[in-house]
Design a protein around this motif. Structure first.
Motif, PDB file in Angstrom:
ATOM      1  N   MET A 119       0.830  -1.204   0.000  1.00  0.00           N
ATOM      2  CA  MET A 119       0.000   0.000   0.000  1.00  0.00           C
ATOM      3  C   MET A 119       0.871   1.264   0.000  1.00  0.00           C
ATOM      4  N   TYR A 120       1.912   1.270   0.897  1.00  0.00           N
ATOM      5  CA  TYR A 120       2.745   2.472   0.989  1.00  0.00           C
ATOM      6  C   TYR A 120       3.542   2.695  -0.295  1.00  0.00           C
ATOM      7  N   LYS A 121       3.889   1.599  -1.013  1.00  0.00           N
ATOM      8  CA  LYS A 121       4.643   1.764  -2.265  1.00  0.00           C
ATOM      9  C   LYS A 121       3.868   2.645  -3.247  1.00  0.00           C
ATOM     10  N   LEU A 122       2.567   2.442  -3.288  1.00  0.00           N
ATOM     11  CA  LEU A 122       1.730   3.254  -4.179  1.00  0.00           C
ATOM     12  C   LEU A 122       1.656   4.692  -3.690  1.00  0.00           C
ATOM     13  N   ILE A 123       1.452   4.860  -2.384  1.00  0.00           N
ATOM     14  CA  ILE A 123       1.386   6.209  -1.799  1.00  0.00           C
ATOM     15  C   ILE A 123       2.700   6.943  -2.010  1.00  0.00           C
ATOM     16  N   LYS A 124       3.811   6.206  -1.838  1.00  0.00           N
ATOM     17  CA  LYS A 124       5.127   6.837  -1.988  1.00  0.00           C
ATOM     18  C   LYS A 124       5.342   7.359  -3.409  1.00  0.00           C
ATOM     19  N   LYS A 125       4.882   6.623  -4.393  1.00  0.00           N
ATOM     20  CA  LYS A 125       5.029   7.077  -5.784  1.00  0.00           C
ATOM     21  C   LYS A 125       4.364   8.430  -5.993  1.00  0.00           C
ATOM     22  N   ILE A 126       3.222   8.607  -5.329  1.00  0.00           N
ATOM     23  CA  ILE A 126       2.509   9.886  -5.437  1.00  0.00           C
ATOM     24  C   ILE A 126       3.245  10.976  -4.653  1.00  0.00           C
ATOM     25  N   LEU A 127       3.622  10.660  -3.427  1.00  0.00           N
ATOM     26  CA  LEU A 127       4.297  11.645  -2.572  1.00  0.00           C
ATOM     27  C   LEU A 127       5.608  12.119  -3.183  1.00  0.00           C
ATOM     28  N   PHE A 128       6.323  11.187  -3.812  1.00  0.00           N
ATOM     29  CA  PHE A 128       7.652  11.511  -4.340  1.00  0.00           C
ATOM     30  C   PHE A 128       7.599  12.340  -5.630  1.00  0.00           C
ATOM     31  N   LYS A 129       6.412  12.629  -6.106  1.00  0.00           N
ATOM     32  CA  LYS A 129       6.277  13.523  -7.264  1.00  0.00           C
ATOM     33  C   LYS A 129       6.351  14.996  -6.845  1.00  0.00           C
ATOM     34  N   PHE A 130       6.316  15.227  -5.533  1.00  0.00           N
ATOM     35  CA  PHE A 130       6.294  16.592  -5.013  1.00  0.00           C
ATOM     36  C   PHE A 130       7.605  16.930  -4.305  1.00  0.00           C
ATOM     37  N   ASN A 131       7.830  18.221  -4.113  1.00  0.00           N
ATOM     38  CA  ASN A 131       8.998  18.710  -3.383  1.00  0.00           C
ATOM     39  C   ASN A 131       9.051  18.073  -1.991  1.00  0.00           C
ATOM     40  N   PRO A 132      10.211  17.546  -1.564  1.00  0.00           N
ATOM     41  CA  PRO A 132      10.294  16.819  -0.296  1.00  0.00           C
ATOM     42  C   PRO A 132       9.847  17.617   0.927  1.00  0.00           C
ATOM     43  N   GLU A 133      10.302  18.864   1.026  1.00  0.00           N
ATOM     44  CA  GLU A 133       9.932  19.665   2.197  1.00  0.00           C
ATOM     45  C   GLU A 133       8.454  20.031   2.152  1.00  0.00           C
ATOM     46  N   GLY A 134       7.971  20.419   0.987  1.00  0.00           N
ATOM     47  CA  GLY A 134       6.572  20.811   0.870  1.00  0.00           C
ATOM     48  C   GLY A 134       5.615  19.678   1.189  1.00  0.00           C
ATOM     49  N   ILE A 135       5.904  18.479   0.662  1.00  0.00           N
ATOM     50  CA  ILE A 135       4.990  17.354   0.889  1.00  0.00           C
ATOM     51  C   ILE A 135       5.050  16.881   2.336  1.00  0.00           C
ATOM     52  N   HIS A 136       6.188  17.086   2.973  1.00  0.00           N
ATOM     53  CA  HIS A 136       6.296  16.739   4.394  1.00  0.00           C
ATOM     54  C   HIS A 136       5.249  17.502   5.202  1.00  0.00           C
ATOM     55  N   TYR A 137       5.153  18.798   4.964  1.00  0.00           N
ATOM     56  CA  TYR A 137       4.194  19.606   5.723  1.00  0.00           C
ATOM     57  C   TYR A 137       2.754  19.358   5.277  1.00  0.00           C
ATOM     58  N   THR A 138       2.568  19.018   4.011  1.00  0.00           N
ATOM     59  CA  THR A 138       1.220  18.666   3.547  1.00  0.00           C
ATOM     60  C   THR A 138       0.720  17.416   4.273  1.00  0.00           C
ATOM     61  N   VAL A 139       1.592  16.414   4.384  1.00  0.00           N
ATOM     62  CA  VAL A 139       1.211  15.160   5.038  1.00  0.00           C
ATOM     63  C   VAL A 139       1.003  15.360   6.538  1.00  0.00           C
ATOM     64  N   THR A 140       1.899  16.101   7.179  1.00  0.00           N
ATOM     65  CA  THR A 140       1.765  16.299   8.624  1.00  0.00           C
ATOM     66  C   THR A 140       0.533  17.140   8.959  1.00  0.00           C
ATOM     67  N   ASP A 141       0.235  18.112   8.118  1.00  0.00           N
ATOM     68  CA  ASP A 141      -0.979  18.906   8.332  1.00  0.00           C
ATOM     69  C   ASP A 141      -2.231  18.037   8.163  1.00  0.00           C
ATOM     70  N   ALA A 142      -2.177  17.128   7.205  1.00  0.00           N
ATOM     71  CA  ALA A 142      -3.315  16.216   7.002  1.00  0.00           C
ATOM     72  C   ALA A 142      -3.487  15.294   8.205  1.00  0.00           C
ATOM     73  N   LEU A 143      -2.365  14.813   8.742  1.00  0.00           N
ATOM     74  CA  LEU A 143      -2.428  13.964   9.940  1.00  0.00           C
ATOM     75  C   LEU A 143      -3.013  14.739  11.117  1.00  0.00           C
ATOM     76  N   LYS A 144      -2.629  15.997  11.224  1.00  0.00           N
ATOM     77  CA  LYS A 144      -3.151  16.857  12.293  1.00  0.00           C
ATOM     78  C   LYS A 144      -4.665  16.998  12.167  1.00  0.00           C
ATOM     79  N   LEU A 145      -5.139  17.173  10.948  1.00  0.00           N
ATOM     80  CA  LEU A 145      -6.574  17.305  10.704  1.00  0.00           C
ATOM     81  C   LEU A 145      -7.303  15.999  11.020  1.00  0.00           C
ATOM     82  N   MET A 146      -6.733  14.872  10.574  1.00  0.00           N
ATOM     83  CA  MET A 146      -7.363  13.570  10.793  1.00  0.00           C
ATOM     84  C   MET A 146      -7.354  13.160  12.267  1.00  0.00           C
TER      85      MET A 146
END
Length: 340
Positions: A1-28
Motif C-alpha cells: 500500500m505504501y509503495k503506491l502512496i510513496k510514488k505519489i508523494l515523491f512527485k512533489f517537493n520533499p519539504e513541501g509534501i512533508h508539511y502537507t502530510v503532517t498537516d493532514a495527519l493533524k486534521l485527521m
C-alpha cells in the motif's frame, strides 16, 4: 500500500509534501476514531519491548529522530505509529528561517536524502509552550538543542543554556547537537575544549536541580578514530548519559546518484549511512567498555538494520529517512522482529 502512496508523494517537493502530510495527519487526528484506528494498525505493545535506559522507561526502543518534528507540533500524530519515543528539534533560542529553499533533496537510487535545512524552527519558547499541552501516554520526549546561526562559537554555550533552561520541565532528556553540517562552524564545537565547556556547563546546571535530566551528545559519522577517542573521554569525564550516533554525513562516497544530485550541499542520510553509523556505534561501545548508553541512528530501513545497530552496542534506535522511504509500517516490522 505504501509503495503506491510513496510514488505519489515523491512527485512533489520533499519539504513541501512533508508539511502537507503532517498537516493532514493533524486534521485527521480530530476525526473521531482515527487515532484509535492508526494505533490498532501500527502500534505494538509487548512486555519484552520495554527498556530502561539512562533512568527512563521506554515502552519500546524505536524512536523518531530529531528533525522530523522540529517544533513539537505533531507528537500525538506520530505517536500513533508506534514510536517508543520522539525527539523534537533541533531548536534554537531565537526563531530562525533556516537556509534558502530548496534545501531538501531525494536521492531515490540510493534511498537517501540530502538536507541543508539549517535549524529552521520557531524558537525554544514556542516549543516549550507546545510541549506543555501534549498528551504523552507513556511516550518519552527528547529535546534536541542547538545554537542560532548568528551566535559566534565562543558564545554558543549561552544558547545551549537558554534552550536547556526553557525546556527542562517539558522534556525527558536532552541532546546537544554540535554535529549538523548545515550551520556554519557548528562542527568545530565537536573539538575537545569547546565541547567540554558546553557539556560541563550544562551538567553543573543540571545537577543544581532536584530532578536532573539525561544529557546526550549527537555526533557526526565523519569523525576519525582519534576524534571518537576524544568523544569517549569527554562523555566519561563530563558524566553525561550517552551519545547519539550518528548525524548526517558530508561524504558522497559510493553513491549511485547523478553528479548533479551528489553535488547538492548538506548532510546525507539514508542507506548510504547504514554501515558507517553502525561502525561508529561499535567503536564507541567497545572503546568505552559499554560505560555509557548509545542511541543508534543512520540508515535504518529494515528490521535487520535495526538489529545490527543493537548488536553493535546501541540501547535504543531512531529512524528518519527510513520512515520516509519505507513508510510508517517500518516501526511495527522492527518491533515484531525484536519480539521474535
Amino acid at each position: 500500500m505504501y509503495k503506491l502512496i510513496k510514488k505519489i508523494l515523491f512527485k512533489f517537493n520533499p519539504e513541501g509534501i512533508h508539511y502537507t502530510v503532517t498537516d493532514a495527519l493533524k486534521l485527521m487526528q480530530k476525526v473521531w476514531g482515527f487515532p484509535k484506528l492508526m494505533k490498532s494498525v501500527y502500534d505494538l505493545k509487548h512486555p519484552s519491548l520495554k527498556k530502561t535506559v539512562f533512568g527512563l522507561e521506554f515502552k519500546n526502543p524505536v524512536g523518531l529522530a530529531a528533525g522530523f518534528d522540529k517544533n513539537g507540533e505533531f507528537i500525538e500524530e506520530f505517536s500513533n505509529f508506534g514510536f517508543g519515543f520522539i525527539e523534537v528539534g533541533t531548536v534554537t533560542p531565537l526563531p530562525q528561517p533556516g537556509n534558502e529553499k530548496p534545501r531538501m533533496f531525494r536521492l531515490k537510487a540510493d534511498d537517501a536524502l540530502i538536507n541543508r535545512m539549517g535549524f529552521n524552527n520557531k524558537g525554544v519558547e514556542v516549543l516549550a509552550r507546545k510541549l506543555k499541552t501534549v498528551k504523552r501516554d507513556g511516550l518519552i520526549i527528547g529535546g534536541n538543542i542547538g545554537k542560532n546561526k548568528n551566535t559566534p562559537n565562543q558564545d554558543a554555550v549561552n544558547d545551549y543554556i537558554k534552550c536547556f533552561d526553557v525546556l527542562f520541565d517539558v522534556v525527558d532528556y536532552f541532546v546537544v547537537n554540535v554535529s549538523s553540517p548545515n550551520t556554519p562552524g557548528l562542527r568545530d564545537l565537536q573539538e575537545k575544549e569547546p565541547l567540554m565547556n558546553i557539556l560541563n556547563t550544562l551538567q553543573k546546571r543540571n545537577l543544581k536541580n532536584n530532578i536532573s535530566r539525561p544529557i546526550l551528545l549527537k555526533i557526526a559519522p565523519d569523525l576519525t578514530d582519534s576524534q571518537l577517542d576524544d568523544i569517549v573521554e569527554i562523555v566519561q569525564e563530563t558524566k553525561i548519559a550517552g551519545v547519539i550516533a550518528t548525524n548526517t554525513t558530508i561524504s558522497r562516497d559510493n553513491l549511485i546518484a547523478t553528479d548533479k544530485e551528489k553535488s547538492e550541499m548538506g548532510g546525507l542520510s539514508g542507506k548510504p549511512l547504514t554501515k558507517r553509523s553502525t561502525e561508529v556505534i561499535k567503536y564507541l561501545s567497545q572503546k568505552s567498555n559499554h560505560s555509557f548508553s548509545i542511541i543508534g541512528v543512520g540508515g535504518i530501513h529494515s528490521a535487520k538494520d535495526a538489529q545490527e545497530k543493537l548488536d553493535a552496542g546501541a540501547s535504543l534506535i531512531q529512524i528518519y529517512t527510513g520512515f520516509v522511504y519505507e513508510g510508517p509500517g517500518l516501526v511495527k516490522k522492527i518491533l515484531k522482529s525484536l519480539i521474535r
